[in-house]
Design an enzyme around this catalytic site. Sequence first.
Site, mmCIF file in Angstrom:
data_model
loop_
_atom_site.group_PDB
_atom_site.id
_atom_site.type_symbol
_atom_site.label_atom_id
_atom_site.label_comp_id
_atom_site.label_asym_id
_atom_site.label_seq_id
_atom_site.Cartn_x
_atom_site.Cartn_y
_atom_site.Cartn_z
ATOM 1 N N LYS A 170 0.865 -1.061 0.117
ATOM 2 C CA LYS A 170 -0.162 0.031 -0.081
ATOM 3 C C LYS A 170 0.812 1.279 -0.072
ATOM 4 O O LYS A 170 1.953 1.365 0.650
ATOM 5 C CB LYS A 170 -0.942 -0.122 1.186
ATOM 6 C CG LYS A 170 -2.042 0.993 1.071
ATOM 7 C CD LYS A 170 -3.040 1.005 2.387
ATOM 8 C CE LYS A 170 -4.056 2.058 2.662
ATOM 9 N NZ LYS A 170 -4.936 1.769 3.705
ATOM 10 N N SER B 67 -9.872 1.860 2.785
ATOM 11 C CA SER B 67 -8.961 2.554 2.015
ATOM 12 C C SER B 67 -7.732 1.758 1.485
ATOM 13 O O SER B 67 -7.279 2.450 0.306
ATOM 14 C CB SER B 67 -8.207 3.608 2.923
ATOM 15 O OG SER B 67 -7.167 2.945 3.909
ATOM 16 N N SER C 287 -9.996 -0.433 7.105
ATOM 17 C CA SER C 287 -9.483 -0.153 5.689
ATOM 18 C C SER C 287 -9.228 -1.460 5.033
ATOM 19 O O SER C 287 -8.699 -1.460 3.799
ATOM 20 C CB SER C 287 -8.550 0.819 5.834
ATOM 21 O OG SER C 287 -9.197 1.980 5.779
#
Lengths: 503, 521
Positions: A64, A141, A165
């Site tokens: 990420k 997210s 997330s």
Amino acid sequence: MLRPLRCSGHLRALNILGYHARLITSQATYDKNADINALVFTASETARKSVGTGPLREVSVAVKDNICTSDMPTSCSSPMLRNFHSPFDATVVQLLRSAGADIIGKANCDEFGMGSLNVYSVHGPVVNPHEPNERRSAGGSSGGSAAAVAAGMCDVSLGTDTGGSIRLPAAYCGVVGLKPSYGVISRWGVVSFADSLDCVGIMARSVKQVQRVFGTLGQYDYRDPSAATPETREKASQACSRSMQEWLSISQGGSLQGLRIGIPQEYFPAELSSSITESLRHVIDALQSRGAQVIPVSLPSTPYALSAYYVIASAEASSNMARYDGVEYGLRVDPPPGADTTKTANVYALTRSKGFGKEVQRRILLGAYALTADAFDNYFLQAQRVRKLIRADFNKIFHVANPLNSTHSPEPQSEVRGVHVLLHPSAIRTAPPLDDALIRDDGLEAYVQDVLTVPASLAGLPALNVPAGLAEDGWPVGVSVVAQWGCDEMAMEVGKIIQEIVP
Amino acid sequence: MLRVGQCLLPLSRSYCRCVHTTRLVKEDPRWPGWNVVVGIEVHAQIKSRQKLFSHALTSDLSEPPNTHVVSFDAAFPGTLPRLNPKCVELGVRTAIALNCQVQRRSAFDRKHYFYPDLPSGYQITQHYAPLATDGTLRLSEEDAVVRIKQIQLEQDTGKTTFDPRRRISTIDLNRAGTGLMEIVSEPDLRSPEEAGEYVRALQALLRSVGSSDGNMEQGSLRCDVNVSVNRQHESLGTRCEIKNLNSVKFMMVAITCEAFRQIELLEKGLPVIQETRGFDEASAATFSLRNKEDAPDYRYMPDPNLPPLLLDQTYINTIRQSMPELPQETRSRLLAQGLSERDADVLMAIDMGREVGYDGVLGHGAVAYFDTVSRGRDPKVVVNWITHELLGQLALRKETFKENRFSTEQLGELIDLVQSKRITGTSGRMLLRHILTHGSSEMPSKLAEKMSLFVSASDSTSLETWCKEVIEALPEEAQAVRNGNMNVLNKLVGRVMKTSKGRADAKAVRNALQDLLSTKM
């Protein structure tokens, strides 16, 4: 013909080297990424050649973009850090590299991890790969991380989970996603959103694969001040093993006798779509038919969790975002000639107005307000009290005592044995379309997405999303397995069983 | 003068304050009828090798800018704080020295404000739960006890320098993240002089426990003072805070002119407005920086990265047991050893200038030097040698005690040689000068042998020889002595001493000469 990526500017390494023949990543992956926008930077082959010989040899991993990498940009999907290169690797990246993993690139996400649908990104939204033509959200997210795994672009991805997330995008994309116990995986090198909640987690197509990577990453790191100490880890591991002995040994034969699964009644809010409940029921039935005991439980503080979460997370976010001022690194907007520069705030406002997207700005304002002297007691302290109640709720229903509580509570009485894990839906619905009113609308309704995931975050508990088939609309549904702090392995063992029984 | 000893008891704070306001104050001729009340916040840099939350080394002003900075100090994304246990230890030492209650549980908070020399946008401090509370510091000159409200650990900021020529600000992060102790006094000081003594006493104490340089000129100790005035027998007035005072002298001037300013306002019937003020050294006046309405909201928040700081009693006890001697203890001990007040003061004044080691390693100053040399020797003799001979010679050479290379072993042996009369005092002083001049590391006994300074048994004959030679050389003077003119005897003694190159003992020479001269009569 290679289609241009949505944000071709972020594939600089690629362009310099010439993409053809040099990249392990296949043409298909590029085509796929052009459709779903999961990766925002792809590692050059030179960087990937250093793949060693460790337990994760030949495991391809997407990281990420809010996790620092020294050889790739770390943009956090923010205009503020669009061209930011971290001088160091995060501990998790170091561990992956030394275990021989192949880091293929950086995954798209919501700006600084703030969002539930991966639409607040300077790189553009992530499209759910389940059926890209339908243009649904991958969730957020960590939308890029979930989508990259779901699309087969990599074996594993790292995400972060502050209030859901990892679990939410995992559920929307139909992959496994683990938010581990808080403090078990190092946060050093992970760009802070809300430090007391942030966890690095793992996504993959199977629980087994997640478990394998967890074995590499679940290490004590002295650089993380909130890391659980080796002694606490040992204590938790022993308690977890003892508790699992009640059912794991016999489960080999297919029977789950002795496994007690709690279904928290507060996790079926009005907003929950009926086809989600249906999928969960199938999982419960299958578990029961193999001998597991299903017990309705109550976590009475749950209704307050979402508000408490948004106060705490926003307060910490407003504090953590204060460092982006255009002085040391990142975007800087110089004051125009003749501007009033007598106050620091006047100068910073230019950079911060331009560098932060609207969702980040909204949370900074919310959080800054919650911390003002007048609001502190009613908002921040009140939210901390709710957080304590939520922790206490969980501690009351689990079979394993919380290893973080120094006071030794006596073993639960024989009648009230406590449950091994909790099982509940991961999301209130399947992935929403990207042009949905929910996404266009800037109201707080979007926050309701997190209602089922934030309690485990507030309590720091391990929570695992496991795919549970498809809903009526043909889109993935996920269920969450939540265990006591430090019982990540227990959640994963139950997750493996669910993966076995879900067709 | 009222003793405020009652306040040492763990009474409620309001009661303490109550007791305290009754403290009798000497009428000050500068402001008859008025009381001046002062409280001081001292920020003292912790003398640790590494910063409070990062592994970057601390620095002094001589270092080039931005050379002691790691990614955490510049608030790079992804960095996390890691508490330096040495800073905690030095904080606890300070707390014990100030008779504070060391808190078994303290915690760190973030104080938010935007400024370029604060890269993270917040300072990590201990707002809600400080490291230690409720201490005292006794002032010996003013015979007063100042209550210490609390001690908290916090980060120092970087440094912004405005370059007016280029119209830009430059930022140096060397200091950013260095550990500070904020030591907050109660408003127990009653004059600028008391405030001055308080800061000096605190400096001496910090240095003695090795927790800080306490150097105001270098900026490692900085003061904010709260000043209020009230008419005698009336309740406390509104206070103003004067920020960033960087010398004891200017602090005292600032308090004096702030007191005058407030008295003038009140005498005109105008109110004193609570505000933060600066001090202009050139005009010796304070000026308003911001008033209460402009006061920033720092949005304090518990730091979510740092767990509470838990100190167990064993840890605190261990530090308590290995506490270095405090200045007042040192003074009493020196006096008990028979030193005069003056000698004790000289040693301790020089001790103030000693190097404070990193991480609590105690520097060796004049007192430690004296302690080593006086072990097994007469303390009074030793202190005479140090204060009169050694310090005198160093002063002549414009050298400080820190630069002294005359070892304790050398001085010890030198004193032994003189005390046992194996060499004369004159020879001893000469050796001391010789060793200092040449930076010699040779032992005095070796040098004395080389230079034939030993007063040997055979010296009685050489003494006689030298005396006879001198009498022959100076027949007129010898005759004068024979005639009873004792003043001239000194001249003869001087000549013998010169001939003997100081090996002769002046008293013995005098006797020998008298013998020789009277025999011949």
